[in-house]
Design a protein around this motif. Structure first.
Motif, short mmCIF file in Angstrom:
data_model
loop_
_atom_site.label_atom_id
_atom_site.label_comp_id
_atom_site.label_asym_id
_atom_site.label_seq_id
_atom_site.Cartn_x
_atom_site.Cartn_y
_atom_site.Cartn_z
N HIS A 1 -24.51 -20.61 76.93
CA HIS A 1 -25.92 -20.92 77.16
C HIS A 1 -26.03 -22.31 77.78
CE1 HIS A 1 -30.10 -21.89 76.31
NE2 HIS A 1 -30.31 -20.58 76.14
N PRO A 2 -26.89 -22.49 78.78
CA PRO A 2 -26.96 -23.79 79.48
C PRO A 2 -27.35 -24.97 78.59
CG PRO A 2 -28.50 -22.19 80.46
CD PRO A 2 -27.77 -21.49 79.37
N ARG A 3 -28.03 -24.74 77.46
CA ARG A 3 -28.44 -25.84 76.57
C ARG A 3 -27.42 -26.08 75.44
NH1 ARG A 3 -31.18 -25.60 80.38
NH2 ARG A 3 -29.58 -27.05 80.91
N THR A 4 -26.30 -25.38 75.49
CA THR A 4 -25.26 -25.59 74.48
C THR A 4 -24.68 -26.99 74.62
OG1 THR A 4 -24.71 -23.25 74.35
CG2 THR A 4 -22.97 -24.80 73.72
N VAL A 5 -24.39 -27.61 73.49
CA VAL A 5 -23.77 -28.94 73.48
C VAL A 5 -22.36 -28.81 72.93
CG1 VAL A 5 -23.87 -31.28 72.52
CG2 VAL A 5 -26.01 -30.07 73.11
N MET A 6 -21.40 -29.32 73.66
CA MET A 6 -20.03 -29.39 73.16
C MET A 6 -19.94 -30.74 72.44
SD MET A 6 -16.72 -30.49 73.31
CE MET A 6 -16.65 -31.37 74.83
N ARG A 7 -19.97 -30.68 71.10
CA ARG A 7 -19.99 -31.90 70.30
C ARG A 7 -18.72 -32.72 70.46
NH1 ARG A 7 -24.51 -33.74 69.96
NH2 ARG A 7 -26.04 -32.20 69.37
N GLU A 8 -17.58 -32.05 70.39
CA GLU A 8 -16.32 -32.77 70.52
C GLU A 8 -15.20 -31.76 70.81
OE1 GLU A 8 -13.50 -35.94 68.01
OE2 GLU A 8 -15.33 -35.13 67.08
N LEU A 9 -14.20 -32.23 71.53
CA LEU A 9 -12.97 -31.47 71.68
C LEU A 9 -11.82 -32.40 71.35
CD1 LEU A 9 -11.01 -32.05 74.38
CD2 LEU A 9 -12.94 -31.02 75.52
N ARG A 10 -10.79 -31.83 70.74
CA ARG A 10 -9.60 -32.58 70.39
C ARG A 10 -8.37 -31.82 70.88
NH1 ARG A 10 -11.14 -34.23 64.11
NH2 ARG A 10 -13.09 -35.26 64.66
N PHE A 11 -7.43 -32.55 71.43
CA PHE A 11 -6.17 -31.95 71.87
C PHE A 11 -5.07 -32.26 70.86
CE2 PHE A 11 -7.63 -31.07 76.19
CZ PHE A 11 -6.86 -29.96 76.50
N TYR A 12 -4.25 -31.24 70.58
CA TYR A 12 -3.13 -31.36 69.64
C TYR A 12 -1.86 -30.86 70.31
CZ TYR A 12 -6.88 -31.76 66.27
OH TYR A 12 -8.00 -32.17 65.60
N ARG A 13 -0.78 -31.55 70.03
CA ARG A 13 0.54 -31.07 70.45
C ARG A 13 1.23 -30.48 69.24
NH1 ARG A 13 5.43 -33.47 74.00
NH2 ARG A 13 6.90 -31.85 73.37
N CYS A 14 1.78 -29.28 69.41
CA CYS A 14 2.46 -28.59 68.32
C CYS A 14 3.91 -28.33 68.71
CB CYS A 14 1.73 -27.30 67.97
SG CYS A 14 0.08 -27.60 67.33
N ARG A 15 4.70 -29.34 68.62
CA ARG A 15 6.14 -29.28 68.89
C ARG A 15 6.43 -28.71 70.26
NH1 ARG A 15 8.30 -29.33 63.22
NH2 ARG A 15 6.95 -30.97 62.41
N PHE A 16 7.10 -27.54 70.35
CA PHE A 16 7.59 -27.03 71.62
C PHE A 16 6.73 -25.93 72.21
CE2 PHE A 16 11.26 -28.43 69.08
CZ PHE A 16 11.62 -29.53 69.86
N GLY A 17 5.62 -25.60 71.58
CA GLY A 17 4.75 -24.55 72.10
C GLY A 17 3.62 -25.13 72.92
N PRO A 18 2.66 -24.30 73.26
CA PRO A 18 1.51 -24.80 74.02
C PRO A 18 0.65 -25.73 73.16
CG PRO A 18 1.17 -22.51 73.43
CD PRO A 18 2.57 -22.88 73.01
N ASN A 19 -0.10 -26.57 73.84
CA ASN A 19 -1.04 -27.47 73.17
C ASN A 19 -2.25 -26.67 72.71
OD1 ASN A 19 0.49 -29.90 73.99
ND2 ASN A 19 -0.15 -29.29 76.03
N PHE A 20 -3.02 -27.25 71.79
CA PHE A 20 -4.28 -26.65 71.36
C PHE A 20 -5.42 -27.57 71.75
CE2 PHE A 20 -1.39 -24.42 68.59
CZ PHE A 20 -1.90 -23.13 68.61
N GLU A 21 -6.44 -26.98 72.36
CA GLU A 21 -7.69 -27.68 72.68
C GLU A 21 -8.73 -27.09 71.73
OE1 GLU A 21 -10.32 -28.76 76.62
OE2 GLU A 21 -9.27 -26.84 76.56
N VAL A 22 -9.19 -27.90 70.79
CA VAL A 22 -10.07 -27.42 69.72
C VAL A 22 -11.47 -27.99 69.95
CG1 VAL A 22 -10.42 -27.33 67.23
CG2 VAL A 22 -8.09 -27.29 68.17
N PHE A 23 -12.44 -27.07 70.02
CA PHE A 23 -13.83 -27.42 70.32
C PHE A 23 -14.72 -27.24 69.10
CE2 PHE A 23 -12.05 -25.78 74.25
CZ PHE A 23 -12.55 -26.62 75.24
#
Length: 181
Positions: free
Chosen positions: A62-84
């Motif tokens: 929705h155009p009025r949605t607010v993304m309050r925060e995102l955080r990036f995490y590294r988890c050893r040898f796998g892909p990173n996580f982008e948490v919203f």
């Protein structure tokens, strides 16, 4: 070794860089990813909001949605996580089940399945059933599903001696303990 003879697909593809996950409480998610799983927080951004159609055009929300925060995490040898964590401007349905369109889970590979399962239990993580020993092509694999505190499904998986399919297949699935194979 991965076959480089594939002619179709994304030019220059290397693999999955990150997995994006939306959570209801980003601090709770951080405790899960850092304290329980063992990932490292790398950085955070936000909040983001737009008065135009940017959120709808670029993120499909929705155009009025607010993304309050995102955080990036590294988890050893796998892909990173982008948490919203979003503040949605419209209603949200329940989490999709694996059988639903959009259903999903993320699997963490571990070297010592029993130790990892004990660790999850010590953090009061909801474990779904008992460990399963795979059969057929996946013979040699042990797995179990578990839920994050917000309800998302994850999987714990291990096959330190490989899977049966590896004895006959020319192409092997990517393995976090042997990324170059």
């Amino acid at each position: 070794m991965f076959s480089q003879t594939i002619s179709d697909g994304l030019p220059g593809l290397r693999g999955v860089e990150h997995i994006g996950i939306t959570v209801p409480d980003i601090d709770q998610a951080e405790r899960f990813f850092v304290d329980t799983i063992g990932c490292e927080r790398v950085y955070s951004l936000g909040p983001f909001e737009h008065e135009d159609e940017w959120m709808k055009t670029h993120l499909g929300v929705h155009p009025r949605t607010v993304m309050r925060e995102l955080r990036f995490y590294r988890c050893r040898f796998g892909p990173n996580f982008e948490v919203f964590q979003y503040e949605a401007a419209d209603s949200q349905g329940p989490y999709p089940r694996n059988s639903d369109v959009g259903g999903h889970h993320v699997a963490f590979y571990v070297d010592d399945f029993d130790a990892a399962l004990k660790h999850l239990r010590s953090h009061d993580i909801e474990i779904m059933g008992e460990p399963t020993q795979s059969s057929s092509h996946s013979l040699g694999q042990t797995w179990i599903y578990f839920r994050a505190p917000w309800g998302m499904q994850f999987e714990l998986v291990s096959f330190p001696n490989g899977k049966l399919y590896e004895t006959t297949s020319a192409v092997k699935l990517w393995h976090p303990a042997r990324p170059a194979e």
